[in-house]
Scaffold this active site. Sequence first.
Site, short mmCIF file in Angstrom:
data_model
loop_
_atom_site.label_atom_id
_atom_site.label_comp_id
_atom_site.label_asym_id
_atom_site.label_seq_id
_atom_site.Cartn_x
_atom_site.Cartn_y
_atom_site.Cartn_z
N GLY A 27 0.61 -0.84 -0.07
CA GLY A 27 -0.04 -0.01 0.24
C GLY A 27 0.82 1.51 -0.10
NE ARG A 141 7.24 0.86 10.92
CZ ARG A 141 6.85 2.13 10.68
NH1 ARG A 141 6.24 2.79 9.78
NH2 ARG A 141 7.54 2.59 11.66
CD GLU A 177 -0.05 1.48 10.83
OE1 GLU A 177 1.00 1.79 10.25
OE2 GLU A 177 -0.27 -0.19 11.53
CG HIS A 249 -0.01 5.36 7.58
ND1 HIS A 249 1.43 5.51 7.43
CD2 HIS A 249 -0.56 4.84 8.67
CE1 HIS A 249 1.74 4.65 8.59
NE2 HIS A 249 0.60 4.14 8.75
CB CYS A 370 6.99 9.95 8.01
SG CYS A 370 5.44 8.98 6.84
#
Length: 442
Positions: A27, A141, A177, A249, A370
């Site tokens: 993604g 992650r 997340e 995100h 980020c």
Amino acid sequence: MSLHDTVEVNFDGLIGPSHNYGGMSDGNLASQGNAGEVSNPREAALQGLEKMRLLVKAGFVQGVLPPLERPNLGFLADAGFGGSDKQMIEAAAKSEPRLLKAAYSASSMWTANAATVSPSADTTDGRLHFSAANLSSMLHRSLEHPETTTTLATLFEDDGAFGVHGALPMHEDFSDEGAANHVRLCREHGGQGVELFVYGREAGESVTGFPARQTRLASESIARSHGLHAERTVLARQSAKAINAGAFHNDVVCVGTLDTLFFHEYAFEDTEGTLAALRDAAEGLFELKPVMVPDAEVPLADAIKSYLFNSQLLQWPGEDRLVLLAPTETQETDSTRAFCERMVEGNGPIGRVQYVDVRQSMRNGGGPACLRLRVVMTPDERASMHQGVLLDETKIDALQDVVRATYRDRLSVSDLADPAFAEECFAARAGLLSALGLEGLV
């Protein structure tokens, strides 16, 4: 103590020596598109540190979070590989290279995913709360949260001032997340604010297309554990259109600070409903200033390619209007550059755009936003945390010296199979931790 003494501290992730283009993030178009390319960990870390230096020189309080220990040999052992470190790495490289890439992943550099943060002005117990993200959607992650929790607990160990929470259960219903799907809005940082949680799916809901990584249940659970006031908390659904276009995100299509929310037309499933809920929650505190970017002016594909919204929106010292610290890719994309030029010529809340080079991170799908975790802190809270990770130019110089001495300037995915590289990574991290006074994290 005045409310004006409370500031937003950016804790940037220090990019680790194993920064590589493994293409592991489903993604994330940049991650997938650059899979297998040769990376430059040294340049990546120096670029990140120069971004931090820019903000230190401007007068911001700037912090740093060290890279996690990589390779994660405990993960390889859990996956059934035995023997010495060398034997585990060689066996994984031969039979399960995907697991070896996960063990080496430097993705903790993107500290917007490290945790969700609620400042003490918003919480019922008056403490600053952190909840480490479980990042359960992606294997590489999902390995981060135990070390992230340990790091946060080490930096913010005063239980009277801070509440550090471990990750939510490792189940898809609790997929979390971190701050990449969270925005805090307020009149000024020291005052009570409104916290916006953005989710991609309900618990138990199946969705088609790219993974919807944040669940509503996860966001609700964090709001409960932080003791947030229900009337000052808003939950909104991210648009499926944005997710399936590559906005994995919400911070790929939305960023906000103080009373300003800067977002793409397709950031939310129900834009008007989201704005109405935010205005209701902000009643009596501040007047919301929404800045929506129409798709007709910046197509969603351009917004994602350029990372226009994955920028830092900052109250720059000495300037009346906000500054957008955007990646150079935003300047190089015609539609986003033109929109930024029109925006700053107007009289809206964003008065300047400054561009910064973080190309090594961008090629893996992470822009300026980020790379940082925003933590609103009072002077007392700043004084009670570990001081070694608060930066000045001398400390940045010291970190850059370690990077130049220990990081490779060329790294291919095939290099991960060399056991000697693991020793290089351990030595580099030890040098960084020593510079930050965090030898106990080795």
